[in-house]
Design an enzyme around this catalytic site. Structure first.
Site, short mmCIF file in Angstrom:
data_model
loop_
_atom_site.label_atom_id
_atom_site.label_comp_id
_atom_site.label_asym_id
_atom_site.label_seq_id
_atom_site.Cartn_x
_atom_site.Cartn_y
_atom_site.Cartn_z
N ALA A 69 44.92 43.11 47.37
CA ALA A 69 44.31 42.23 46.37
C ALA A 69 43.82 43.13 45.23
O ALA A 69 43.64 44.34 45.42
CB ALA A 69 43.15 41.47 46.99
N GLY A 108 45.97 42.69 51.25
CA GLY A 108 46.61 41.41 50.93
C GLY A 108 48.11 41.54 50.87
O GLY A 108 48.84 40.57 51.11
N GLU A 111 49.19 41.18 54.37
CA GLU A 111 48.92 39.78 54.78
C GLU A 111 49.99 38.86 54.22
O GLU A 111 50.45 37.95 54.90
CB GLU A 111 47.52 39.37 54.30
CG GLU A 111 46.42 40.11 55.07
CD GLU A 111 45.05 39.83 54.51
OE1 GLU A 111 44.81 40.13 53.32
OE2 GLU A 111 44.21 39.31 55.25
N GLU A 131 40.90 47.17 54.58
CA GLU A 131 39.73 46.50 54.00
C GLU A 131 38.39 47.06 54.49
O GLU A 131 37.43 47.12 53.73
CB GLU A 131 39.80 45.00 54.28
CG GLU A 131 40.82 44.26 53.42
CD GLU A 131 42.23 44.28 54.00
OE1 GLU A 131 42.52 45.11 54.88
OE2 GLU A 131 43.05 43.47 53.55
#
Ligand code: T1G
Length: 653
Positions: A69, A108, A111, A131
């Protein structure tokens, strides 16, 4: 192949034999910024409705698949669509979606790949959910989908550590389904076409393989012990261990947890460090400076520090010429270096061919002349000014005029060393932290006359050595030891005022330091600081408060752990409070008519942090440190300051 369809400024696609190949191009790391999320969203809608499209491939432009992200968006108003929604649409698509991992798929990015129905990786690809290193947990399904693919124990290991797995491990774990030795996109298109024959395998619909509760308990306990009070690893463990819940329930819990952690002080601290590490090597004025190639490093002094530097250099691919005073000393140094390489071989950090290659690049000698081929020479000889000046004067006659001389001195003035050489502009400091093959921090000392290309080369070499370079100006102790001296002084003031060593250490350890200051002091030995205090005695400012407790300990032969006694006693090696030290402290207080008072842990911690920050501010004003973040990086990576607190300058604000 159809023409390119643009879905957003950073997401485009072509259709090849019924497969929509979606490419994310969002420099520098294809982070899933708002523009990327909306582009993928539109591409999915297009794929769903266009009958000519039978399946989808998602890949990244450049060397990264998706770096995660966009951390820059954290703390700003959310922009739709949120990443979990996009990821849910990928998984729910009626047509197969293949992730083609052309590089790092992190956070992300992984993911998103997990929500695809099949994953193909290039050999250079890496995967990870780092993370927790940012003080958060995966916020877009990682804690729920990864266990469905690889089981709870393996997911606990990857997510709670935040470590990166290479393509081979990702394949063996089951994170990726296939490796593409060549033409990743073509391989992915073929796979996407084949998958149209079967219903999409949706990760979220897979069951979580049952795991032995005892094994989960054991892994969790290890993670929590290592977390040292950090929240994110504990929350990650909770979410993964309960991932057998219905997916929607797990995703909701994960999202709530992620949002709460993302807005925490701890996450802000770790994001500060993330960006500070990348800022540190950006030095004003060096942007366009050319740096000459460096392939051969000379290392003078093959003791503990020199051999550690040699191992780091060999591991980075450099050739190393080691110099010591005698051939015997050089051979001993060679043995020491090979011993460290053998340890890497035994631990699996190095394979046999790597070991042989590194060993073949090592040469030791007692003759200065053998250093002639060196592009850069690092001295790690005895920390005595005359010794270093003599060595650099000898090397002046041996190495090329464009070769660089670096001193590893901790406390001497590199300007004095440089001034003694014929070309002071080619001298800089490279202050390694022991053990040099382990510690990331490297203070790059910009001497008064250091030429810009020499400084830039020092930074380039530091990065190739996989070090964390922080530029410092010339001052006694540079950034780290200047601040260490300031907080050691404050600790000694606290002793005189009423605190005891174990109380101060307990406060620092509660705050997150791995070891208290006095325990570290005993481990390092008291004699070096004592010698420096004696050297400074004549010129010490009489108006400055001076605490003599440490001098009394040294005079009594209490030089630290190796002498069996220091700030603590060490009966059978176990650190214990020593009433003798308490008596010495009480005597010194009485001499100064100080009535001791007690201190709470918070007060001790506050005074210590304030002392560090005050010295940090001085270093900024003096221009020794360029940024507060640089100071934080030095204290975290060289002195045990807890990273999840952000560093003394971050805490201050
Ligand atoms: N967001 C924004 N900027 C980033 C970024 C990111 N995720 N990653 C890197 N950058 C910037 C970085 O600041 C630098 O900027 C430039 O890119 C090059 O970085 C929902 C919420 C991908 C392995 O933690 O590990 O996903 O200095 O020097 O050496 O669950 O960057 O050029 O201006 O490191 O080639 C999780 C972080 C995010 C991975 C590339 N992801 N990045 O290494 O380049 S949270 C991460 C890296 C998340 C989800 C959660 C590395 C890299 P500048 P660089 P590199």
């Amino acid at each position: 192949m159809s023409e390119v369809t643009t879905f957003s400024a950073t997401v485009s696609a072509t259709t090849r034999d019924g497969v929509l190949v979606v490419t994310i191009d969002n420099a520098p790391v294809n982070a899933t910024s708002a523009n990327v999320r909306s582009g993928i969203d539109k591409a999915l809608a297009h794929a769903e409705t266009d009958p000519g499209i039978k399946s989808v491939v998602i890949t990244g432009a450049g060397k990264t698949f998706i770096g995660g992200a966009d951390i820059n968006e954290f703390g700003k108003p959310a922009i739709d669509p949120p990443l979990p929604d996009v990821i849910g649409k990928i998984e729910a698509l009626s047509k197969p979606v293949v992730a083609a991992l052309n590089g790092a798929a992190l956070g992300g990015g992984l993911e998103l790949a997990l929500s695809c129905h099949y994953r193909i990786a290039s050999p250079s690809a890496q995967v990870g959910l780092p993370e927790v290193k940012l003080g958060i947990v995966p916020g877009a399904g990682g804690t729920q989908r990864l266990p469905r693919l690889i089981g709870i124990p393996a997911a606990l290991d990857l997510i709670a550590s935040g470590r990166i797995a290479k393509a081979g491990e990702a394949l063996s774990l089951g994170i990726v389904d296939e490796l593409a030795e060549d033409d990743l996109t073509a391989t992915a298109i073929k796979a996407a076409q084949k998958l149209t024959a079967t219903p999409p395998r949706r990760t979220g619909e897979l069951p979580v393989a049952p795991a032995d509760p005892a094994e989960i308990e054991k892994a969790s306990a290890k993670i929590l012990a290592k977390a040292r009070g950090q929240k994110a690893p504990a929350e990650a463990v909770r979410l993964i261990a309960s991932s057998h819940r219905p997916l929607a329930e797990g995703l909701a819990d994960e999202r709530t947890t992620f949002l709460a952690l993302r807005d925490s002080r701890e996450a802000a601290a770790l994001r500060h460090i993330f960006f500070a590490e990348r800022e540190a090597s950006k030095v004003a004025g060096l942007e366009n400076v050319e740096t000459p190639p460096v392939t051969t490093l000379g290392i003078c002094g093959l003791g503990l520090m020199g051999s550690g530097i040699a191992v780091a250099a060999l591991g980075a691919g450099y050739s190393v010429i080691g110099l010591d005073q005698t051939q015997e000393a050089a051979e001993k140094g060679h043995e020491r270096i090979i011993g460290l390489l053998e340890r890497n071989l035994a631990s699996g950090r190095l394979d046999q061919s790597g070991f042989d290659a590194q060993k073949s690049r090592l040469f030791v000698t007692a003759s200065d002349a053998d250093l002639a081929p060196c592009d850069l020479v690092i001295e790690a000889v005895f920390d005595d000014l005359a010794v270093k000046i003599d060595l650099f004067r000898r090397l002046d006659k041996v190495i090329r005029p464009d070769a660089i001389l670096a001193t590893n001195t901790s406390y001497l003035n590199p300007d004095e060393i440089a001034a003694a050489t014929a070309h002071p502009e080619r001298v800089l400091g490279l202050h390694f932290f022991s053990p040099a093959h382990v510690m990331r921090l490297l203070e790059v000392v910009r001497c008064e006359k250091t030429a810009p290309d020499v400084l830039a080369t020092g930074l380039t070499v530091a990065k190739k050595l996989k070090k964390l370079p922080v530029v410092t100006g010339v001052t006694e102790g540079f950034i780290g030891n200047r601040i260490f001296s300031a907080y050691r002084r404050e600790a000694e003031y606290l002793l005189e005022d009423g605190a005891l060593p174990h109380e101060i250490d307990a406060a620092l350890e509660d705050y997150g330091f791995p070891m208290g200051l006095f325990a570290v002091y005993d481990m390092a030995g008291l004699e070096i600081a004592w010698a420096r205090r004696k050297r400074q005695a004549a010129t010490r400012d009489p108006s400055e408060r001076y605490v003599e407790i440490a001098d009394r300990l040294c005079e009594a032969g209490r030089l630290g752990q190796k002498s069996g006694r220091g700030w603590y006693a060490y009966p059978d090696g176990k650190r214990t409070i020593d009433p003798e030290v308490t008596a010495i402290i009480e005597t010194e207080r009485a001499k100064k008519h100080i009535t001791p008072r007690s201190f709470s842990k918070d007060e001790i911690t506050r005074r210590m942090l304030q002392a560090m920050a005050a010295e940090g501010e001085t270093l900024l004003v003096e221009g020794i440190a360029a940024r507060p973040g640089d100071i934080d990086l030095v204290m975290i990576n060289g002195y045990g300051f807890p990273a999840h607190k952000g560093g003394p300058m971050f805490v201050k604000n």
